[in-house]
Design a protein around this motif. Sequence first.
Motif, mmCIF file in Angstrom:
data_model
loop_
_atom_site.group_PDB
_atom_site.id
_atom_site.type_symbol
_atom_site.label_atom_id
_atom_site.label_comp_id
_atom_site.label_asym_id
_atom_site.label_seq_id
_atom_site.Cartn_x
_atom_site.Cartn_y
_atom_site.Cartn_z
ATOM 1 N N ASN A 7 59.585 25.228 -20.518
ATOM 2 C CA ASN A 7 59.134 24.451 -19.373
ATOM 3 C C ASN A 7 57.941 25.160 -18.759
ATOM 4 O O ASN A 7 58.113 26.257 -18.231
ATOM 5 C CB ASN A 7 60.260 24.310 -18.357
ATOM 6 C CG ASN A 7 59.972 23.282 -17.293
ATOM 7 O OD1 ASN A 7 59.059 22.485 -17.425
ATOM 8 N ND2 ASN A 7 60.739 23.318 -16.223
ATOM 9 N N PRO A 8 56.745 24.600 -18.877
ATOM 10 C CA PRO A 8 56.415 23.267 -19.357
ATOM 11 C C PRO A 8 56.575 23.152 -20.868
ATOM 12 O O PRO A 8 56.631 24.150 -21.575
ATOM 13 C CB PRO A 8 54.958 23.079 -18.932
ATOM 14 C CG PRO A 8 54.403 24.456 -18.775
ATOM 15 C CD PRO A 8 55.562 25.334 -18.395
ATOM 16 N N PHE A 9 56.630 21.891 -21.349
ATOM 17 C CA PHE A 9 56.806 21.655 -22.779
ATOM 18 C C PHE A 9 55.745 20.708 -23.314
ATOM 19 O O PHE A 9 55.192 19.901 -22.578
ATOM 20 C CB PHE A 9 58.204 21.099 -23.067
ATOM 21 C CG PHE A 9 58.409 19.666 -22.661
ATOM 22 C CD1 PHE A 9 58.313 18.660 -23.614
ATOM 23 C CD2 PHE A 9 58.706 19.318 -21.361
ATOM 24 C CE1 PHE A 9 58.502 17.329 -23.250
ATOM 25 C CE2 PHE A 9 58.915 18.004 -20.997
ATOM 26 C CZ PHE A 9 58.802 17.001 -21.946
ATOM 27 N N GLU A 10 55.455 20.856 -24.620
ATOM 28 C CA GLU A 10 54.498 19.972 -25.303
ATOM 29 C C GLU A 10 55.219 18.928 -26.148
ATOM 30 O O GLU A 10 55.018 17.749 -25.974
ATOM 31 C CB GLU A 10 53.567 20.787 -26.202
ATOM 32 C CG GLU A 10 52.496 21.531 -25.459
ATOM 33 C CD GLU A 10 51.550 22.217 -26.413
ATOM 34 O OE1 GLU A 10 51.022 21.528 -27.311
ATOM 35 O OE2 GLU A 10 51.361 23.435 -26.266
ATOM 36 N N ILE A 84 60.992 19.173 -14.808
ATOM 37 C CA ILE A 84 60.435 19.602 -16.091
ATOM 38 C C ILE A 84 59.014 19.088 -16.174
ATOM 39 O O ILE A 84 58.712 17.986 -15.710
ATOM 40 C CB ILE A 84 61.270 19.102 -17.298
ATOM 41 C CG1 ILE A 84 61.562 17.609 -17.197
ATOM 42 C CG2 ILE A 84 62.561 19.881 -17.422
ATOM 43 C CD1 ILE A 84 62.321 17.043 -18.380
ATOM 44 N N ALA A 85 58.113 19.900 -16.729
ATOM 45 C CA ALA A 85 56.709 19.544 -16.812
ATOM 46 C C ALA A 85 56.334 19.222 -18.259
ATOM 47 O O ALA A 85 56.575 20.009 -19.156
ATOM 48 C CB ALA A 85 55.841 20.686 -16.290
ATOM 49 N N HIS A 86 55.742 18.047 -18.432
ATOM 50 C CA HIS A 86 55.313 17.564 -19.749
ATOM 51 C C HIS A 86 53.808 17.720 -19.864
ATOM 52 O O HIS A 86 53.065 17.154 -19.066
ATOM 53 C CB HIS A 86 55.732 16.096 -19.876
ATOM 54 C CG HIS A 86 55.450 15.489 -21.197
ATOM 55 N ND1 HIS A 86 54.851 14.273 -21.327
ATOM 56 C CD2 HIS A 86 55.668 15.932 -22.453
ATOM 57 C CE1 HIS A 86 54.732 13.974 -22.597
ATOM 58 N NE2 HIS A 86 55.217 14.974 -23.302
ATOM 59 N N VAL A 87 53.345 18.524 -20.822
ATOM 60 C CA VAL A 87 51.906 18.718 -21.051
ATOM 61 C C VAL A 87 51.625 18.548 -22.529
ATOM 62 O O VAL A 87 52.345 19.041 -23.373
ATOM 63 C CB VAL A 87 51.432 20.119 -20.574
ATOM 64 C CG1 VAL A 87 51.577 20.255 -19.084
ATOM 65 C CG2 VAL A 87 52.185 21.226 -21.264
ATOM 66 N N ARG A 88 50.589 17.836 -22.839
ATOM 67 C CA ARG A 88 50.202 17.618 -24.245
ATOM 68 C C ARG A 88 48.793 18.084 -24.471
ATOM 69 O O ARG A 88 47.976 18.075 -23.647
ATOM 70 C CB ARG A 88 50.320 16.141 -24.617
ATOM 71 C CG ARG A 88 51.740 15.700 -24.660
ATOM 72 C CD ARG A 88 51.992 14.887 -25.869
ATOM 73 N NE ARG A 88 53.410 14.554 -25.863
ATOM 74 C CZ ARG A 88 54.147 14.553 -26.934
ATOM 75 N NH1 ARG A 88 53.650 14.804 -28.090
ATOM 76 N NH2 ARG A 88 55.405 14.243 -26.879
#
Length: 88
Positions: A7-10, A84-88
């Motif tokens: 967290n954050p996750f890709e 939760i943080a979503h980063v791509r």
Amino acid sequence: LSPGFPNPFERDVRLSYVLDRAGPVHLSICDPAGRKVAVVEKGWHEAGRHVVRWDGRNAEGLVLPNGVYLAVLEALGKRVSRKIAHVR
């Protein structure tokens, strides 16, 4: 409900929780506005530790945009949430 990892996750995030006794579980993901975008786990589960994976997709299978989401666990009469943080 433990903090998501990573967290954050890709690509995906693992969410784990522990039940003191067997019972119904509902684990969902909500967007920043509080709207439910995905259901990760639903049904009857035995006591013990459980781990599930969320791939950042909504209920229709589309990848959600970057941002902070809320994992919400409802089980055994309790409601617990984690950011939760979503980063791509």
